[in-house]
Scaffold this motif. Structure first.
Motif, PDB file in Angstrom:
ATOM      1  N   UNK A  17       0.846  -1.204   0.000  1.00  0.00           N
ATOM      2  CA  UNK A  17       0.000   0.000   0.000  1.00  0.00           C
ATOM      3  C   UNK A  17       0.882   1.256   0.000  1.00  0.00           C
ATOM      4  N   UNK A  18       1.883   1.290   0.879  1.00  0.00           N
ATOM      5  CA  UNK A  18       2.758   2.457   0.968  1.00  0.00           C
ATOM      6  C   UNK A  18       3.556   2.670  -0.311  1.00  0.00           C
ATOM      7  N   UNK A  19       3.873   1.584  -1.016  1.00  0.00           N
ATOM      8  CA  UNK A  19       4.666   1.698  -2.248  1.00  0.00           C
ATOM      9  C   UNK A  19       3.925   2.459  -3.350  1.00  0.00           C
ATOM     10  N   UNK A  20       2.596   2.559  -3.238  1.00  0.00           N
ATOM     11  CA  UNK A  20       1.834   3.312  -4.247  1.00  0.00           C
ATOM     12  C   UNK A  20       2.146   4.802  -4.203  1.00  0.00           C
ATOM     13  N   UNK A  21       2.815   5.245  -3.162  1.00  0.00           N
ATOM     14  CA  UNK A  21       3.167   6.667  -3.049  1.00  0.00           C
ATOM     15  C   UNK A  21       4.116   7.113  -4.165  1.00  0.00           C
ATOM     16  N   UNK A  22       4.897   6.183  -4.726  1.00  0.00           N
ATOM     17  CA  UNK A  22       5.878   6.583  -5.743  1.00  0.00           C
ATOM     18  C   UNK A  22       5.228   6.818  -7.111  1.00  0.00           C
ATOM     19  N   UNK A  23       4.002   6.342  -7.300  1.00  0.00           N
ATOM     20  CA  UNK A  23       3.372   6.453  -8.625  1.00  0.00           C
ATOM     21  C   UNK A  23       3.198   7.910  -9.024  1.00  0.00           C
ATOM     22  N   UNK A 104      17.617   1.518  -5.773  1.00  0.00           N
ATOM     23  CA  UNK A 104      17.222   0.776  -4.565  1.00  0.00           C
ATOM     24  C   UNK A 104      16.980   1.760  -3.427  1.00  0.00           C
ATOM     25  N   UNK A 105      15.886   1.575  -2.726  1.00  0.00           N
ATOM     26  CA  UNK A 105      15.545   2.476  -1.628  1.00  0.00           C
ATOM     27  C   UNK A 105      16.451   2.236  -0.419  1.00  0.00           C
ATOM     28  N   UNK A 106      16.506   3.210   0.472  1.00  0.00           N
ATOM     29  CA  UNK A 106      17.281   3.106   1.709  1.00  0.00           C
ATOM     30  C   UNK A 106      16.396   2.460   2.778  1.00  0.00           C
ATOM     31  N   UNK A 107      16.618   1.177   3.045  1.00  0.00           N
ATOM     32  CA  UNK A 107      15.770   0.452   4.001  1.00  0.00           C
ATOM     33  C   UNK A 107      16.064   0.802   5.458  1.00  0.00           C
ATOM     34  N   UNK A 108      17.217   1.413   5.724  1.00  0.00           N
ATOM     35  CA  UNK A 108      17.627   1.783   7.095  1.00  0.00           C
ATOM     36  C   UNK A 108      17.557   0.593   8.059  1.00  0.00           C
ATOM     37  N   UNK A 127       8.915   5.602   6.115  1.00  0.00           N
ATOM     38  CA  UNK A 127       9.032   4.789   4.903  1.00  0.00           C
ATOM     39  C   UNK A 127       8.648   5.593   3.664  1.00  0.00           C
ATOM     40  N   UNK A 128       7.502   6.298   3.709  1.00  0.00           N
ATOM     41  CA  UNK A 128       7.053   6.994   2.503  1.00  0.00           C
ATOM     42  C   UNK A 128       7.992   8.136   2.118  1.00  0.00           C
ATOM     43  N   UNK A 129       8.733   8.686   3.086  1.00  0.00           N
ATOM     44  CA  UNK A 129       9.732   9.708   2.774  1.00  0.00           C
ATOM     45  C   UNK A 129      10.888   9.067   2.019  1.00  0.00           C
ATOM     46  N   UNK A 130      11.333   7.904   2.482  1.00  0.00           N
ATOM     47  CA  UNK A 130      12.437   7.201   1.808  1.00  0.00           C
ATOM     48  C   UNK A 130      12.008   6.670   0.439  1.00  0.00           C
ATOM     49  N   UNK A 131      10.763   6.234   0.320  1.00  0.00           N
ATOM     50  CA  UNK A 131      10.242   5.835  -0.994  1.00  0.00           C
ATOM     51  C   UNK A 131      10.271   7.027  -1.957  1.00  0.00           C
ATOM     52  N   UNK A 147       7.350  14.677  -1.523  1.00  0.00           N
ATOM     53  CA  UNK A 147       6.941  13.760  -0.456  1.00  0.00           C
ATOM     54  C   UNK A 147       5.521  13.312  -0.759  1.00  0.00           C
ATOM     55  N   UNK A 148       5.409  12.286  -1.596  1.00  0.00           N
ATOM     56  CA  UNK A 148       4.102  11.840  -2.066  1.00  0.00           C
ATOM     57  C   UNK A 148       3.426  10.934  -1.049  1.00  0.00           C
ATOM     58  N   UNK A 149       2.113  10.798  -1.187  1.00  0.00           N
ATOM     59  CA  UNK A 149       1.323   9.985  -0.269  1.00  0.00           C
ATOM     60  C   UNK A 149       0.783   8.752  -0.993  1.00  0.00           C
ATOM     61  N   UNK A 150       0.580   7.658  -0.267  1.00  0.00           N
ATOM     62  CA  UNK A 150      -0.001   6.468  -0.896  1.00  0.00           C
ATOM     63  C   UNK A 150      -1.442   6.713  -1.308  1.00  0.00           C
ATOM     64  N   UNK A 151      -1.843   6.057  -2.380  1.00  0.00           N
ATOM     65  CA  UNK A 151      -3.211   6.197  -2.871  1.00  0.00           C
ATOM     66  C   UNK A 151      -3.638   4.889  -3.523  1.00  0.00           C
ATOM     67  N   UNK A 152      -4.800   4.381  -3.123  1.00  0.00           N
ATOM     68  CA  UNK A 152      -5.347   3.180  -3.748  1.00  0.00           C
ATOM     69  C   UNK A 152      -6.781   3.450  -4.174  1.00  0.00           C
ATOM     70  N   UNK A 153      -7.282   2.592  -5.043  1.00  0.00           N
ATOM     71  CA  UNK A 153      -8.600   2.780  -5.627  1.00  0.00           C
ATOM     72  C   UNK A 153      -9.489   1.583  -5.303  1.00  0.00           C
ATOM     73  N   UNK A 154     -10.640   1.828  -4.679  1.00  0.00           N
ATOM     74  CA  UNK A 154     -11.545   0.714  -4.352  1.00  0.00           C
ATOM     75  C   UNK A 154     -12.244   0.188  -5.597  1.00  0.00           C
ATOM     76  N   UNK A 155     -12.678  -1.069  -5.551  1.00  0.00           N
ATOM     77  CA  UNK A 155     -13.472  -1.601  -6.665  1.00  0.00           C
ATOM     78  C   UNK A 155     -14.846  -0.942  -6.684  1.00  0.00           C
TER      79      UNK A 155
END
Length: 328
Positions: A17-23, A104-108, A127-131, A147-155
C-alpha cells in the motif's frame, strides 16, 4: 515513446500500500509497472495509473525466475526496488546483472535495529519519505518537493453479498459505518479482544454500524456485537468496506495503511510497536497507546509472543479509543 519503470515490492500488505506513493512521482515521466506477489495484486489492480502488474506466487527461486522473465518481456528502462531483500536482489541480478538501470531504496535496516535496542527512533525516517526520495532521484526531481502519499482505488462493487447487504442496510438506516480491525498476524500487535468488544457494543448503542474484520475465524467468538467478517472478505472487499466507512479503528497493520491511502478518519492502536518507528507519519490520524512501558517496542514488526509474558501493552481501555473516535 514513454520510458517504462518496474516498481518491485513483493510484500507485505501495508508495505505494498505504501509503495503506491511513488506512482505520483514516476508517472510524469514513466509508464509504471508493478511486480508483487499474486496475493497483493488486488491492492493495485484498480489503479488506472498502473500500466501492468507482474506477479509471483511466492519468493521461491522458481517463481523469481518466472517473474524475471516477465519483467524482461516489458523491457523496462528502469528498475525501482522498494523491498531490497535477498529475493529482490536475486530478481534484480537476473534482470539487470550489471545494475545499470537499478535504483534501490534506503531500508535503514541497521539504523532501525539500533534504534530498537536504544528505544530511540529519532534517526529513523518514515518509509514513505524514503520511498519518495529514491523515486524522485529516478525521475530527476528534487526529493524535498516530492513527499508523495499512498493512494489506492476501491473496486466499484463488493463481491461479498453479506458485505453488500450490510452496507445497504447501514445506508438505509442512515448509520455511519465504523470498521474495527483488532487483529494482526503478530500476536503482540493485537488489541485486547475484551476491550475491543466493549468498544463495539458502545458504538452500536451510539447508533453506529460496526463491521469487525480479520482473517482468523477462531477469534470471532470473542465478539458479541458488530457485523463480523472473519476470513470472509478478500483484499478487494476489505478495501471496498473501508472506502464506505466513516471511521476505521485498527491496530498497527495493513488495514491502517489501507485506510490512510483512502483518506479515511483513522484511529491506530499501538501495542508492542510505536508510531515513530517509521511506518507512520503524524498526519495518519489519532494514535492510541498503552503508555510508558520500558519493554515497548519489543520488535520492529511484532512477535508471536510477549517476551515479558504479560502483554500489558494490549490492555488499552476501550473508552480511551472511543474518546479519540469522538475527537477525530
Amino acid at each position: 515513446m514513454r520510458k517504462k519503470v518496474i516498481v518491485i515490492r513483493l510484500s507485505s500488505l501495508g508495505d505494498v500500500v505504501l509503495s503506491t506513493s511513488v506512482i505520483e512521482i514516476l508517472e510524469k515521466k514513466f509508464d509504471v509497472f508493478f511486480a508483487t506477489k499474486k496475493y497483493y495484486q488486488h491492492i493495485l489492480k484498480n489503479d488506472p495509473r498502473i500500466k501492468g502488474i507482474l506477479t509471483a506466487e511466492d519468493s521461491s527461486l522458481k517463481e523469481l525466475i518466472k517473474l524475471a522473465r516477465k519483467i524482461k518481456e516489458i523491457k523496462p528502462d528502469a528498475i525501482l526496488d522498494l523491498h531490497d531483500k535477498i529475493s529482490t536482489k536475486l530478481l534484480r541480478l537476473m534482470v539487470d546483472p550489471f545494475q545499470k538501470i537499478t535504483f534501490v531504496w534506503d531500508s535503514q535496516r541497521i539504523e532501525r535495529n539500533k534504534a530498537l535496542l536504544k528505544k530511540d527512533f529519532r534517526n529513523v525516517r518514515p518509509v514513505i519519505v524514503r520511498f519518495s526520495e529514491i523515486a524522485s532521484k529516478l525521475a530527476g526531481e528534487n526529493p524535498s518537493q516530492n513527499h508523495a502519499l499512498p493512494k489506492i482505488f476501491p473496486p466499484p462493487h463488493p463481491k461479498s453479498q453479506k458485505l453488500k447487504k450490510f452496507i445497504q442496510e447501514s445506508q438505509e438506516r442512515r448509520k455511519n459505518i465504523i470498521c474495527v480491525a483488532p487483529e494482526s498476524r503478530w500476536k503482540t500487535k493485537m488489541w485486547n479482544l475484551t476491550e475491543c468488544d466493549k468498544l463495539i457494543n458502545s458504538l452500536e448503542k451510539n447508533n453506529f454500524s460496526v463491521a469487525v474484520v480479520g482473517t482468523k475465524k477462531e477469534i470471532e467468538k470473542y465478539f458479541s456485537g458488530g457485523e463480523k467478517f472473519f476470513g470472509e472478505l478478500d483484499i478487494e472487499d476489505i478495501v471496498y468496506l473501508i472506502s464506505k466507512s466513516h471511521t476505521v479503528v485498527s491496530v498497527d497493520s495493513g488495514i491502517a495503511h489501507i485506510a490512510y491511502a483512502l483518506q479515511k478518519r483513522l484511529i491506530v492502536i499501538f501495542t508492542s510497536t510505536k508510531p515513530e518507528m517509521g511506518f507512520f507519519t503524524n498526519d495518519y490520524g489519532k494514535f492510541v497507546e498503552y503508555g510508558n512501558l520500558r519493554c515497548r517496542p519489543c520488535s520492529l514488526i511484532g512477535k508471536d509472543h510477549c517476551p515479558q509474558r504479560h502483554h500489558l501493552c494490549s490492555l488499552i481501555h476501550y473508552q480511551k479509543v472511543e474518546r479519540e473516535i469522538k475527537n477525530a
